[in-house]
Design a protein around this motif. Structure first.
Motif, PDB file in Angstrom:
ATOM      1  N   THR A   1      30.310  33.966  45.812  1.00  0.00           N
ATOM      2  CA  THR A   1      31.171  35.112  46.119  1.00  0.00           C
ATOM      3  C   THR A   1      30.769  36.380  45.371  1.00  0.00           C
ATOM      4  OG1 THR A   1      32.728  34.516  44.345  1.00  0.00           O
ATOM      5  CG2 THR A   1      33.113  33.571  46.536  1.00  0.00           C
TER       6      THR A   1
ATOM      7  N   PHE B   1      35.254  32.645  49.733  1.00  0.00           N
ATOM      8  CA  PHE B   1      36.469  32.650  48.913  1.00  0.00           C
ATOM      9  C   PHE B   1      37.446  31.571  49.382  1.00  0.00           C
ATOM     10  CE2 PHE B   1      35.349  37.010  47.475  1.00  0.00           C
ATOM     11  CZ  PHE B   1      35.595  36.837  46.120  1.00  0.00           C
TER      12      PHE B   1
ATOM     13  N   SER C   1      40.290  32.656  40.074  1.00  0.00           N
ATOM     14  CA  SER C   1      39.757  32.874  41.426  1.00  0.00           C
ATOM     15  C   SER C   1      40.706  33.728  42.267  1.00  0.00           C
ATOM     16  CB  SER C   1      39.518  31.528  42.113  1.00  0.00           C
ATOM     17  OG  SER C   1      38.595  30.747  41.381  1.00  0.00           O
TER      18      SER C   1
ATOM     19  N   TYR D   1      39.761  37.344  43.700  1.00  0.00           N
ATOM     20  CA  TYR D   1      39.792  37.624  45.135  1.00  0.00           C
ATOM     21  C   TYR D   1      40.672  38.832  45.444  1.00  0.00           C
ATOM     22  CZ  TYR D   1      40.680  37.127  50.103  1.00  0.00           C
ATOM     23  OH  TYR D   1      40.797  37.384  51.444  1.00  0.00           O
TER      24      TYR D   1
ATOM     25  N   CYS E   1      42.780  32.683  53.323  1.00  0.00           N
ATOM     26  CA  CYS E   1      42.914  32.338  51.899  1.00  0.00           C
ATOM     27  C   CYS E   1      44.361  32.001  51.547  1.00  0.00           C
ATOM     28  CB  CYS E   1      42.406  33.493  51.037  1.00  0.00           C
ATOM     29  SG  CYS E   1      40.613  33.727  51.128  1.00  0.00           S
TER      30      CYS E   1
END
Length: 820
Positions: free
Chosen positions: A459, A489, A533, A537, A568
């Motif tokens: 990513t 992601f 994470s 993101y 996501c």
């Protein structure tokens, strides 16, 4: 007169008595003997480390086997000499204790000799400890394992006697041989049966690990005729199978396949007895003078092994493991080694079993009690299979030419899931299940670190290439395509969510597992990575959407905001967090579990906070889009909107050519948005901002409109409706909503205001009729129809833009309505 020097010497230096001279001479002899024995013990230790695990046949022509017999003879001689040294130390004890140390010089000499004796004794004890460990580590790999255990017990007995001398200074004084050798910087302690069992168990770890892998391979055989859709999983299965088979030993003879478990057990015992008898006969030929060892061997070597299985799941796995060797046979063979140890200890060193640890029969036979045997066996098996689990991790992950750790984390995850699915407490002995749990936990930790590193590194580079989710069918059902970075992601979050959810269950519980049984230590790094994470993101979405908005790349912008973020968020919806607040507050858990549980709760709260921030990021992205839309619209209007001079030259009725800049503006601003999204709210927002920017530019430019120019401007405003009607990318619902946008009526109202000079009276009926005719297809209620001019605030300011203003009052009112 002064005294003579002779008298002075007699007064201040007392001569040693014959008893004291003999005592000091004895101490020096002991020091020399201990030093020599230490060298012999270290040499014997080095020789025993050489033929470790030798499985060569018994033959006098075999050089290595002859060397082993010589080593056994040397070992017997060492035991004999050490026994004499122990007796000498015990004779020396009372003499040292009774010695009068009133004279300072004699006391100094005594302390010097005594310190050297303590030092050499300590070094010899360390050498003996190393030899004992070496023999115990190799004895279970030999055919004459009983003889080696007996020799080890003799050494242990001598070692304990030497460390337990009654003279307290021997027990309290010790020397430091090396700062880098931990066992020499603490007081020497006696060797207990617990220590012996630990050493024996650790010596069997690697062999049993290979045997267990052999059983796993028999189960983990990939199907040959698999479907094409399962090609990836089959390839990963083959990788695991290849890794496991790297470390198995070939099957034994074909004869063993026909034997049952009981027959193999009996054959194993008989084979051991025959080998030990054969070794005994060869040893007796080489060591006829060693009467003590001969007597011990004749007393114990032929005794029967009282075998009582401690297994609770006997033969349950017989139908599962169709191989030469199954898990139960591994457990039973290890119990046989323990029975050999218990039988030898009961006959040679019963004190190691503690009080009531030995049971004597009327026939004179001595055997370990059932309670002691069960306790020792369970301890041996727990130590053994705990280390087997750790060894399994190293073998499977690292110890091969192509280790599993160097391959895709999915391969390790597949093996872990297979272990969870295959082995249950109902079909696997608890000891083996504990080892497999250690392997599964190790695989989980490995997958956590490696898979996150793999996904997160992917990513770091932004890739907005359109990616179909057909290759990732588990990510979403509603979304069909995302950006490449969005898919990365989503995969990272999906993997972390799956790993976290697996930590919320155990091998025995799907819901409501006790806090003590949950792998909290494994879950904490997963939650750390998950929290990081989600935060990363969200920051990436904010930064990338701002960049795309400034470049007005609406396809990628809305693909990120409406597709990537949705995918996501779908992964995060699957998060499972059990509430353990009541258990933590009760205080009935250990300190370690309490600390881990509180750390988990803190990380769970941080994950929830960052998830909420990610949901709210849509509003921030929308505000950025609105700001950029307003700025960009004004910039375009500055370049393409007609100048004041052009508006003053308008002296004819409206024509279609004047609307070119309207199409240019909407093609550059609105069309990319219409093509990228079907969200009606967003489309209406962009249309509203563009209309407001248009009006703002007109007002700030201070353009003076004549009646014809005002008519042209009104036609330009109305051209927006034509553009929306003709746009093929708009859905019917979106077109209907956008045509009813209030900003269109406000623009129309500005155009109609500029048609009138200040002081003119406006016919409300005519204005309302015109608005109704223009919106006849909008299905709007009649009471909602009112003149477009009423949507314009600050009407007086707009009238200042009317050219050829009339002199007099600027009074303008809508109160005078002409009704006919």
């Amino acid at each position: 007169m002064a005294k003579t020097p002779a008298n002075v010497n007699k007064k201040w230096i007392t001569e040693e008595t014959s008893e004291e001279e003999e005592l000091f001479h004895h101490c020096r002899e002991m020091e020399t003997v201990c030093y020599a024995m230490t060298k012999v013990i270290i040499g014997a230790d080095n020789k025993w480390k050489g033929p470790k695990g030798s499985s060569t046949p018994h033959s006098l022509s075999n050089r290595s086997y002859i060397t082993g017999l010589v080593n056994i003879q040397v070992l017997d001689q060492i035991i004999e000499y050490l026994s004499k040294i122990v007796k000498s130390f015990y004779k020396l004890n009372p003499k040292l204790a009774r010695m009068k140390k009133e004279n300072p010089l004699l006391l100094s000499k005594h302390d010097h000799v005594f310190d050297k004796l303590c030092s050499v004794r300590f070094i010899m004890l360390q050498a003996m400890h190393g030899l004992i460990v070496t023999i115990l580590s190799t004895c279970l790999h030999r055919d004459d394992s009983r003889k080696m255990i007996e020799s080890s017990l003799c050494l242990v007995s001598i070692y304990n006697q030497m460390t337990g001398l009654s003279y307290k200074k021997f027990a309290s004084r010790f020397s430091i041989c090396s700062n880098t050798y931990p066992s020499t910087i603490s007081e020497t302690k006696a060797i207990t049966l617990t220590k012996i069992v630990q050493i024996l168990a650790k010596s069997r770890v690697e062999i049993d690990c290979h045997r267990l892998i052999n059983c796993l391979v028999k189960m983990y055989k990939p199907e040959v005729d698999s479907d094409n859709d399962s090609g990836a999983s089959t390839a990963e299965s083959l990788e695991i199978y290849h890794t496991l088979t790297k470390h198995i030993t070939p099957p034994t003879s074909s004869m063993s396949r026909e034997l049952t478990v009981d027959k193999r057990r009996e054959a194993f015992i008989e084979h051991k007895k025959s080998k030990m008898k054969h070794a005994q006969s060869l040893i007796e030929l080489k060591n006829e003078q060693n009467k003590m060892i001969t007597e011990v061997l004749s007393q114990n070597s032929d005794c029967e092994i009282a075998y009582t299985s401690l297994l609770t799941n006997q033969c349950v796995l017989e139908n599962i493991f169709n191989s030469d060797e199954n898990v139960n046979s591994i457990l039973q063979s290890e119990e046989i080694y323990i029975e050999i140890l218990l039988d030898t200890v009961a006959n040679m060193a019963p004190t190691l079993l503690g009080n009531n640890g030995v049971k004597k029969f009327k026939s004179g036979r001595v055997q370990a009690s059932k309670k002691a045997a069960k306790k020792v066996t369970e301890y041996y098996q727990n130590i053994l299979w705990g280390d087997v689990g750790s060894c399994l991790e190293h073998i499977v992950l690292w110890w091969s030419s192509f280790p599993l750790a160097t391959r895709s984390p999915n391969t390790s995850q597949n093996l872990r899931e297979w272990l969870f699915a295959t082995f249950k407490s109902s079909n696997t002995p608890e000891l083996v299940l504990a080892a497999l749990r250690i392997l599964a936990d190790a695989l989980g930790c490995h997958v956590t670190s490696t898979s996150w590193d793999k996904h997160f590194s992917a990513t770091l580079t932004t890739d907005l290439t359109v990616t179909s989710l057909k290759q990732y069918p588990d990510l979403s059902i509603n979304v069909t395509e995302v950006t490449a970075s969005g898919a990365k992601f989503a995969l990272m979050l999906q993997d972390l969510v799956m790993l976290n959810n697996q930590c919320e269950v155990t091998w025995d519980y799907i819901l409501g597992a006790p806090l003590e049984d949950l792998p909290l230590v494994e879950q904490i790094p997963i939650l750390h990575r998950l929290d990081h994470s989600i935060h990363t993101y969200r920051l990436w979405c904010l930064a990338e959407t701002r960049r795309l908005a400034n470049q007005w790349q609406m396809d990628d912008f809305f693909r990120i905001t409406q597709k990537d973020m949705q995918v996501c968020m779908e992964q995060l919806v699957n998060l499972r967090f059990a509430d353990h607040t009541a258990t933590i507050e009760s205080g009935k858990i250990g300190v370690h579990e309490n600390v881990c549980a509180k750390m988990r709760e803190k990380l769970v709260s941080e994950v929830k906070v960052n998830t909420q921030k990610l949901k709210e990021a849509t509003e921030e992205i929308t505000s950025v889009l609105a700001s950029v839309c307003a700025t960009t619209s004004l910039a375009h209007l500055t370049m393409i909107f007609p100048s004041n001079a052009e508006w003053r030259r308008v002296s004819h009725p409206p024509t279609a050519e004047r609307s070119i800049y309207v199409h240019e503006l909407f093609d550059k601003m609105m069309f990319p948005v219409v093509k990228a999204t079907e969200d009606i709210t967003t489309l209406n927002m962009i249309l509203r901002i563009m209309g407001e920017s248009w009006l703002h530019h007109i007002y700030m430019a201070k353009v003076k409109f004549s009646k014809d120019a005002a008519s042209q401007l009104l036609a330009d405003f109305n051209e927006v409706r034509n553009w929306l009607t003709e746009c093929k990318h708009l859905t019917a619902a979106a077109r209907k909503q956008m045509l009813q946008n209030e900003v269109l009526r406000r623009c129309e109202g500005v155009g109609r205001l500029l048609l009138h000079a200040p002081g003119d009276l406006i016919s409300m009926q005519d204005s309302t009729m015109q608005s109704a005719r223009r919106r006849k297809d909008d299905n709007e209620a009649p009471e909602q129809l009112m003149p477009a001019e009423m949507y314009v605030p600050n009407q007086k300011q707009w009238l200042t833009l009317r050219a050829n203003r009339l002199n007099g009052s600027l009074a303008f009112t809508l109160c005078c309505v002409v009704l006919s």
